[in-house]
Write a protein that holds these residues in place. Structure first.
Motif, PDB file in Angstrom:
ATOM      1  N   ALA A 282       0.838  -1.202   0.000  1.00 34.39           N
ATOM      2  CA  ALA A 282       0.000   0.000   0.000  1.00 34.39           C
ATOM      3  C   ALA A 282       0.876   1.257   0.000  1.00 34.39           C
ATOM      4  O   ALA A 282       0.612   2.224  -0.719  1.00 34.39           O
ATOM      5  CB  ALA A 282      -0.920  -0.007   1.209  1.00 34.39           C
ATOM      6  N   ASP A 283       1.918   1.229   0.803  1.00 40.68           N
ATOM      7  CA  ASP A 283       2.799   2.405   0.866  1.00 40.68           C
ATOM      8  C   ASP A 283       3.560   2.573  -0.447  1.00 40.68           C
ATOM      9  O   ASP A 283       3.612   3.663  -1.009  1.00 40.68           O
ATOM     10  CB  ASP A 283       3.815   2.227   2.010  1.00 40.68           C
ATOM     11  CG  ASP A 283       4.843   3.342   2.000  1.00 40.68           C
ATOM     12  OD1 ASP A 283       4.592   4.357   2.663  1.00 40.68           O
ATOM     13  OD2 ASP A 283       5.879   3.217   1.302  1.00 40.68           O
ATOM     14  N   HIS A 284       4.145   1.482  -0.931  1.00 37.53           N
ATOM     15  CA  HIS A 284       5.041   1.594  -2.078  1.00 37.53           C
ATOM     16  C   HIS A 284       4.303   1.923  -3.376  1.00 37.53           C
ATOM     17  O   HIS A 284       4.838   2.624  -4.216  1.00 37.53           O
ATOM     18  CB  HIS A 284       5.849   0.303  -2.237  1.00 37.53           C
ATOM     19  CG  HIS A 284       6.922   0.156  -1.187  1.00 37.53           C
ATOM     20  ND1 HIS A 284       6.966   0.938  -0.069  1.00 37.53           N
ATOM     21  CD2 HIS A 284       7.990  -0.681  -1.103  1.00 37.53           C
ATOM     22  CE1 HIS A 284       8.015   0.585   0.664  1.00 37.53           C
ATOM     23  NE2 HIS A 284       8.657  -0.397   0.058  1.00 37.53           N
ATOM     24  N   ILE A 285       3.080   1.450  -3.518  1.00 35.50           N
ATOM     25  CA  ILE A 285       2.369   1.761  -4.767  1.00 35.50           C
ATOM     26  C   ILE A 285       2.050   3.266  -4.793  1.00 35.50           C
ATOM     27  O   ILE A 285       2.140   3.912  -5.830  1.00 35.50           O
ATOM     28  CB  ILE A 285       1.092   0.885  -4.967  1.00 35.50           C
ATOM     29  CG1 ILE A 285       0.394   1.238  -6.262  1.00 35.50           C
ATOM     30  CG2 ILE A 285       0.107   0.987  -3.832  1.00 35.50           C
ATOM     31  CD1 ILE A 285       1.146   0.964  -7.503  1.00 35.50           C
ATOM     32  N   ARG A 286       1.740   3.820  -3.616  1.00 36.70           N
ATOM     33  CA  ARG A 286       1.504   5.276  -3.583  1.00 36.70           C
ATOM     34  C   ARG A 286       2.762   6.018  -4.004  1.00 36.70           C
ATOM     35  O   ARG A 286       2.742   6.905  -4.849  1.00 36.70           O
ATOM     36  CB  ARG A 286       1.143   5.718  -2.152  1.00 36.70           C
ATOM     37  CG  ARG A 286      -0.308   5.590  -1.857  1.00 36.70           C
ATOM     38  CD  ARG A 286      -0.868   6.418  -0.745  1.00 36.70           C
ATOM     39  NE  ARG A 286      -0.003   6.990   0.254  1.00 36.70           N
ATOM     40  CZ  ARG A 286      -0.312   8.088   0.931  1.00 36.70           C
ATOM     41  NH1 ARG A 286      -1.440   8.721   0.677  1.00 36.70           N
ATOM     42  NH2 ARG A 286       0.471   8.538   1.874  1.00 36.70           N
ATOM     43  N   ALA A 287       3.893   5.611  -3.417  1.00 40.24           N
ATOM     44  CA  ALA A 287       5.157   6.277  -3.744  1.00 40.24           C
ATOM     45  C   ALA A 287       5.453   6.129  -5.236  1.00 40.24           C
ATOM     46  O   ALA A 287       5.776   7.100  -5.921  1.00 40.24           O
ATOM     47  CB  ALA A 287       6.281   5.676  -2.911  1.00 40.24           C
ATOM     48  N   ALA A 288       5.296   4.905  -5.755  1.00 37.42           N
ATOM     49  CA  ALA A 288       5.652   4.659  -7.159  1.00 37.42           C
ATOM     50  C   ALA A 288       4.789   5.516  -8.084  1.00 37.42           C
ATOM     51  O   ALA A 288       5.296   6.134  -9.028  1.00 37.42           O
ATOM     52  CB  ALA A 288       5.483   3.184  -7.484  1.00 37.42           C
ATOM     53  N   TYR A 305      16.533   4.426  -9.879  1.00 34.46           N
ATOM     54  CA  TYR A 305      16.900   3.247  -9.092  1.00 34.46           C
ATOM     55  C   TYR A 305      16.017   3.140  -7.854  1.00 34.46           C
ATOM     56  O   TYR A 305      15.556   2.065  -7.480  1.00 34.46           O
ATOM     57  CB  TYR A 305      18.376   3.315  -8.697  1.00 34.46           C
ATOM     58  CG  TYR A 305      18.767   2.176  -7.809  1.00 34.46           C
ATOM     59  CD1 TYR A 305      18.774   0.867  -8.300  1.00 34.46           C
ATOM     60  CD2 TYR A 305      19.092   2.381  -6.472  1.00 34.46           C
ATOM     61  CE1 TYR A 305      19.094  -0.192  -7.482  1.00 34.46           C
ATOM     62  CE2 TYR A 305      19.420   1.325  -5.657  1.00 34.46           C
ATOM     63  CZ  TYR A 305      19.420   0.041  -6.156  1.00 34.46           C
ATOM     64  OH  TYR A 305      19.726  -1.009  -5.343  1.00 34.46           O
ATOM     65  N   ILE A 306      15.781   4.302  -7.218  1.00 37.04           N
ATOM     66  CA  ILE A 306      14.907   4.305  -6.031  1.00 37.04           C
ATOM     67  C   ILE A 306      13.531   3.787  -6.444  1.00 37.04           C
ATOM     68  O   ILE A 306      12.931   2.951  -5.769  1.00 37.04           O
ATOM     69  CB  ILE A 306      14.767   5.736  -5.464  1.00 37.04           C
ATOM     70  CG1 ILE A 306      16.137   6.307  -5.159  1.00 37.04           C
ATOM     71  CG2 ILE A 306      13.799   5.775  -4.298  1.00 37.04           C
ATOM     72  CD1 ILE A 306      16.569   6.323  -3.760  1.00 37.04           C
ATOM     73  N   LEU A 307      13.050   4.286  -7.588  1.00 41.55           N
ATOM     74  CA  LEU A 307      11.733   3.855  -8.049  1.00 41.55           C
ATOM     75  C   LEU A 307      11.731   2.337  -8.285  1.00 41.55           C
ATOM     76  O   LEU A 307      10.822   1.631  -7.848  1.00 41.55           O
ATOM     77  CB  LEU A 307      11.385   4.606  -9.350  1.00 41.55           C
ATOM     78  CG  LEU A 307      10.128   4.151 -10.066  1.00 41.55           C
ATOM     79  CD1 LEU A 307       8.907   4.345  -9.173  1.00 41.55           C
ATOM     80  CD2 LEU A 307       9.925   4.940 -11.374  1.00 41.55           C
ATOM     81  N   ARG A 308      12.781   1.848  -8.958  1.00 47.14           N
ATOM     82  CA  ARG A 308      12.854   0.404  -9.235  1.00 47.14           C
ATOM     83  C   ARG A 308      12.856  -0.384  -7.933  1.00 47.14           C
ATOM     84  O   ARG A 308      12.166  -1.381  -7.784  1.00 47.14           O
ATOM     85  CB  ARG A 308      14.117   0.130 -10.060  1.00 47.14           C
ATOM     86  CG  ARG A 308      14.384  -1.315 -10.282  1.00 47.14           C
ATOM     87  CD  ARG A 308      15.271  -1.561 -11.462  1.00 47.14           C
ATOM     88  NE  ARG A 308      14.527  -1.460 -12.703  1.00 47.14           N
ATOM     89  CZ  ARG A 308      15.091  -1.428 -13.899  1.00 47.14           C
ATOM     90  NH1 ARG A 308      16.397  -1.462 -14.020  1.00 47.14           N
ATOM     91  NH2 ARG A 308      14.347  -1.373 -14.986  1.00 47.14           N
ATOM     92  N   ARG A 309      13.630   0.101  -6.934  1.00 53.53           N
ATOM     93  CA  ARG A 309      13.699  -0.612  -5.653  1.00 53.53           C
ATOM     94  C   ARG A 309      12.326  -0.686  -4.995  1.00 53.53           C
ATOM     95  O   ARG A 309      11.913  -1.719  -4.483  1.00 53.53           O
ATOM     96  CB  ARG A 309      14.638   0.144  -4.713  1.00 53.53           C
ATOM     97  CG  ARG A 309      15.833  -0.680  -4.346  1.00 53.53           C
ATOM     98  CD  ARG A 309      16.606  -0.002  -3.265  1.00 53.53           C
ATOM     99  NE  ARG A 309      16.322  -0.616  -1.973  1.00 53.53           N
ATOM    100  CZ  ARG A 309      16.766  -0.118  -0.831  1.00 53.53           C
ATOM    101  NH1 ARG A 309      17.486   0.966  -0.823  1.00 53.53           N
ATOM    102  NH2 ARG A 309      16.488  -0.730   0.289  1.00 53.53           N
ATOM    103  N   ILE A 310      11.611   0.464  -5.049  1.00 48.81           N
ATOM    104  CA  ILE A 310      10.296   0.522  -4.407  1.00 48.81           C
ATOM    105  C   ILE A 310       9.345  -0.461  -5.099  1.00 48.81           C
ATOM    106  O   ILE A 310       8.655  -1.245  -4.452  1.00 48.81           O
ATOM    107  CB  ILE A 310       9.746   1.967  -4.473  1.00 48.81           C
ATOM    108  CG1 ILE A 310      10.532   2.847  -3.519  1.00 48.81           C
ATOM    109  CG2 ILE A 310       8.271   2.010  -4.146  1.00 48.81           C
ATOM    110  CD1 ILE A 310      10.172   4.303  -3.585  1.00 48.81           C
ATOM    111  N   ILE A 311       9.339  -0.428  -6.439  1.00 50.03           N
ATOM    112  CA  ILE A 311       8.413  -1.310  -7.174  1.00 50.03           C
ATOM    113  C   ILE A 311       8.763  -2.772  -6.889  1.00 50.03           C
ATOM    114  O   ILE A 311       7.903  -3.592  -6.588  1.00 50.03           O
ATOM    115  CB  ILE A 311       8.487  -1.034  -8.692  1.00 50.03           C
ATOM    116  CG1 ILE A 311       8.032   0.387  -8.993  1.00 50.03           C
ATOM    117  CG2 ILE A 311       7.642  -2.042  -9.468  1.00 50.03           C
ATOM    118  CD1 ILE A 311       8.139   0.794 -10.445  1.00 50.03           C
ATOM    119  N   ARG A 312      10.062  -3.080  -6.959  1.00 49.94           N
ATOM    120  CA  ARG A 312      10.456  -4.480  -6.784  1.00 49.94           C
ATOM    121  C   ARG A 312      10.183  -4.961  -5.360  1.00 49.94           C
ATOM    122  O   ARG A 312       9.812  -6.107  -5.155  1.00 49.94           O
ATOM    123  CB  ARG A 312      11.913  -4.659  -7.165  1.00 49.94           C
ATOM    124  CG  ARG A 312      12.080  -4.426  -8.653  1.00 49.94           C
ATOM    125  CD  ARG A 312      13.401  -4.820  -9.190  1.00 49.94           C
ATOM    126  NE  ARG A 312      13.287  -4.853 -10.646  1.00 49.94           N
ATOM    127  CZ  ARG A 312      14.228  -5.284 -11.456  1.00 49.94           C
ATOM    128  NH1 ARG A 312      15.338  -5.751 -10.971  1.00 49.94           N
ATOM    129  NH2 ARG A 312      14.044  -5.278 -12.752  1.00 49.94           N
TER     130      ARG A 312
END
Ligand code: SER
Length: 870
Positions: A282-288, A305-312
């Motif tokens: 829930a947190d990471h999809i908002r951030a992404a 890279y930060i985005l990729r880390r969050i999604i992964r």
């Protein structure tokens, strides 16, 4: 509900509007260029220059609700998400700011009124306590004397390890920038009798508002200097204050998160107790979603890279929850629905955001599957329950499989990891890589502050003077026959590799010739890299510098085409694509750009068409040196991540293309002749690559393709217009023949089966057949063997046929015999007699003899061996 997240945001902003504050929109999640932050991490970021007194803000009191991301640097909450009830990577920060108007007393009075007044948030006063910086007596007294807070509700916070300003109550934006002492307001979750709270224990209390008194500028690690104006910067996490006002135990139980989490549960039919993974998703999809909205795409460096880390990380947790389908990109809707602040902008970008997420999700799925398959195979082979750390590193480094996931997998399968060994291994690998990189750079770098002049836009040869010579990075006074080195001239027509365009080649001649194999820029110097074929060249020699003109003209065609392509892409794809890389040499050009959708073949034709059209118009290309700022204002394209000097060269092809560019170009577009797109593909998530050939090379490419078509016409004996129907007919006929062939094969196999059954011999209790067949097709023979196996249980069947003066043997052994007679054993016997090549499994194997062999002898040997086994 009175205190929905939406209402709280509105109440906050209204409160400060009433207090004569200007309400400002949230700044971007990407800080401005001067900032040293990757992402906006606090409400004050957009006002950084005003706090520092570099500029004057038009309003002296403002309030905002600012999007923030805390995933790195001084403020990093990424690893807390999933474990802490009150941390989010992406969140909104409510804040009021004063630029030199009010200070400590007013800001504290405002905060207290908003939090405790019954018209506003109505929090009972006894539920609040505060912290202050230990030396900030003024703030202490305001809380005590004016707000009338008892001393046991005011906690002094000291410096850590006695280092001045290293304190939780001295707020710093980053390693440098505005900073100052702060006072924090805490909410007591339970009333402790003796009123002693552990500030870090979120079960006891939670920090809700931070009021910072910006008084200093941190200029470097050790120096903090006072500012001329003192200001106020406050910040209250919207999600956190919502949890307090909604009387729930965590940010993840507030109205917005409840909706998101329920949506994740419903759409994936989840009945799970694993709230940790649900919180992370829930947190990471908002951030992404919010990062992608800023046009950042997943990559291996920086923001991407930060985005990729969050999604992964979110996808890994999806895997933990056993979600089988692609799910993350389907959550974009609920994020838009629950964000009432920016619904319109998000809706406009919905398709784009979804597509980027989907691409990354699909791509990662392959990594995930590969990694899991690899692990599954490896653990079957483990002799004990310890997994080698090198294997985990291989998975991570080569297959891109997250270590976190390997760990989960090992826990689930009761396998142990030696964490210490793994950490050391990673540390050493990284160290080696750094050294390796350093070595490469040092080998290629020469240090000189000499400035050489490039005069090769129009001239292809000039007389110049040798100013410097380097051999093996050492400065020399001469270069001798067969030596390789770098020559620097006062002026040169050689273009040093930059902006994707390769360096020129050519010759520098004195009495002797220095063959220039490459040209590179070293600071302001242009280095000619090459080898001297005879004699010597010395400092101060006058030489003729002459580039390979034919090659340069081809490069120029390709460079100008790159600009025309850039424009054509924007026009045909109707999308603000951004250049992500380019490579231009004498053979072709390659152009990488951000575009999240699939490019259709018609679009490719239209792009090709438009470029050719602009070539036909034979437009004159103009260049000029102007101020970088002016070029930007006039809309010349430049690369976001590149640093430009104050004066730049602009290049325009009428109004069709306007770019800042140092490269060499044709004078009129007609010189290019013709262009042909030779390939287009996706190279990573959201990034496409187009390759083009120009001029005679393009023509040659088209001619080769035409020749191939002509050859096909000849082979098929048909005219161009009937080519496609003919190929379609051949395919249909072929399918038909294949079917008929299969049918006939079945009949032959059946016939052979009957015939062979009659040839069964007994070797003691075992049925044995070794016979030549006239089916010359391994697949059919294998089918035949499987049929026979069912009839002659237990049995051994060896069928063979002759082909190109060799025998092909196929051996079948019924399963119950394989404990002591394996098909591969029989291959071994054949091999001993014939030097065959082959292999297989215990029930079925095949081999080919080296030449024609004595079958009778082999048969005898096999029979004897079988006898010896039973
Ligand atoms: N800048 C401070 C913080 O982020 C107050 O807004 O906590």
């Amino acid at each position: 509900m009175k205190y929905t997240t939406k209402n709280i945001r509105n109440m906050f902003l209204n409160f400060f509007k009433k207090k004569k504050h200007k309400i400002i929109c949230s700044g971007s999640l990407i800080p401005n260029k001067n900032s040293n932050l990757l992402f906006t991490n606090a409400g004050m970021n957009q006002f950084q220059d005003y706090f520092l007194g570099k500029k004057t803000y038009p309003f002296s009191k403002v309030a905002t609700s600012q999007r923030c991301l805390r995933t790195g640097g001084k403020h990093n909450d990424l690893d807390q998400v999933g474990y802490s009830d009150y941390h989010n990577t992406f969140f909104e920060m409510l804040g009021n700011f004063s630029f030199g108007t009010y200070f400590k007393k007013e800001s504290i009075l405002y905060a207290w009124e908003l939090l405790t007044d019954e018209k506003w948030f109505n929090i009972p006063k006894e539920k609040l306590f505060v912290t202050v910086y230990h030396q900030d007596y003024e703030t202490y007294n305001i809380w005590n004397k004016i707000i009338k807070l008892s001393t046991d509700n005011i906690i002094k916070v000291y410096d850590k390890e006695n280092k001045q300003y290293e304190s939780d109550n001295f707020w710093q934006m980053g390693d440098t920038g505005p900073c100052g002492p702060c006072t924090e307001i805490f909410f007591k979750k339970k009333n402790h009798k003796n009123n002693i709270y552990n500030l870090d224990d979120k079960k006891q209390c939670v920090e809700i508002w931070n009021i910072v008194f910006i008084q200093f500028n941190k200029v470097d690690k050790h120096n903090v200097i006072p500012l001329n104006t003192i200001s106020v910067d406050t910040g209250m996490g919207l999600e956190r204050i919502a949890s307090v006002l909604q009387n729930v135990e965590s940010n993840y139980q507030t109205d917005i998160f409840k909706k998101i989490i329920n949506y994740i549960r419903d759409t994936n039919s989840l009945i799970t107790e694993n709230t940790q993974s649900l919180h992370v998703i829930a947190d990471h999809i908002r951030a992404a979603v919010f990062i992608i909205k800023e046009k950042i795409i997943p990559s291996n460096e920086g923001r991407g890279y930060i985005l990729r880390r969050i999604i992964r990380r979110a996808l890994c947790h999806g895997h933990k929850l056993n979600i089988k389908n692609h799910f993350l990109y389907k959550l974009v809707n609920i994020i838009i629905e629950t964000n009432h602040n920016e619904t319109k902008q998000l809706k406009d970008e919905k398709n784009y955001i979804t597509q980027i997420l989907k691409n990354e999700e699909l791509q990662f799925q392959t990594t995930l599957n590969n990694g899991l398959n690899f692990l599954n195979k490896k653990i079957k082979k483990l002799k004990n329950n310890n997994i080698n750390h090198e294997l985990i590193f291989y998975l991570y480094d080569t297959l891109g499989f997250p270590i976190e996931l390997t760990k989960d997998f090992c826990i689930d399968n009761n396998i142990q990891i030696n964490q210490k060994k793994l950490d050391n291994f990673i540390l050493n690998k990284n160290k080696n890589r750094k050294n390796q990189n350093k070595k490469n750079i040092i080998n290629n770098i020469i240090y000189t502050n000499y400035t050489s002049k490039f005069c090769g836009y129009k001239k292809f040869e000039v007389t110049a003077v040798v100013k410097k010579i380097f051999i093996n990075n050492q400065e020399k006074i001469k270069i001798l026959k067969n030596e390789t080195g770098i020559i620097i001239l006062d002026k040169t027509p050689f273009f040093g590799e930059s902006g994707g365009q390769i360096g020129d080649t050519g010759i520098i001649s004195h009495n002797d010739i220095f063959h220039v194999q490459d040209t590179q820029n070293f600071m302001n110097t242009i280095g000619h890299i090459g080898t001297l074929s005879s004699g010597k060249i010395k400092i101060n020699d006058t030489v003729l510098a002459k580039i390979n003109t034919k090659k340069r003209l081809l490069i120029q065609n390709n460079h100008t085409t790159t600009h025309l392509l850039h424009t054509a892409l924007k026009e045909i794809l109707k999308y603000p694509i951004e250049q992500k890389g380019s490579f231009i040499n004498e053979e072709y050009l390659r152009f990488d750009f951000s575009y999240p959708y699939t490019i259709k073949i018609n679009e490719i034709y239209n792009i090709e068409h438009l470029i050719n059209q602009n070539i036909q118009k034979n437009i004159i290309i103009k260049d000029q040196i102007i101020d970088f700022q002016q070029a930007k204002n006039e809309g010349y394209i430049f690369l976001e991540n590149k640093i430009y000097p104050s004066k730049v060269r602009i290049l325009s092809i009428n109004n069709i293309s306007k770019e800042i560019c140092k490269g060499t170009h044709v004078q009129q577009t007609g010189e290019i002749g013709i262009v042909k797109i030779i390939s287009y593909k996706s190279i990573s998530s959201g990034i496409k690559r187009i390759e083009i050939m120009t001029g005679l090379q393009a023509l040659q490419k088209i001619q080769t393709q035409e020749k191939n078509i002509k050859n096909i016409q000849n082979i098929l004996q048909t005219h161009y217009t009937s080519l496609i129907p003919k190929i379609k007919k051949i395919i249909t006929d072929h399918e038909k023949i294949k079917k008929e062939n299969n049918y006939l094969n079945q009949i032959i196999i059946k016939y052979q089966e009957k015939k062979l059954i009659k040839k069964i011999k007994k070797i003691k209790t075992i049925n044995f057949i070794m016979h030549e067949v006239n089916i010359k097709n391994i697949k059919s023979i294998k089918i035949l063997i499987n049929l026979l196996k069912k009839k002659i249980y237990p049995g051994i069947i060896i069928l063979f046929y002759e082909s190109h003066k060799k025998y092909i043997f196929v051996i079948g052994v019924t399963k119950n015999l394989t404990m002591y007679i394996k098909a591969t054993n029989i291959i071994q016997i054949i091999h001993e007699n014939t030097n065959s090549i082959g292999g297989g499994k215990s029930e079925l194997a095949q081999c080919t003899s080296e030449n024609i062999v004595n079958i009778i002898k082999i048969k005898e040997n096999i029979q004897n061996w079988i006898k010896s086994k039973i």
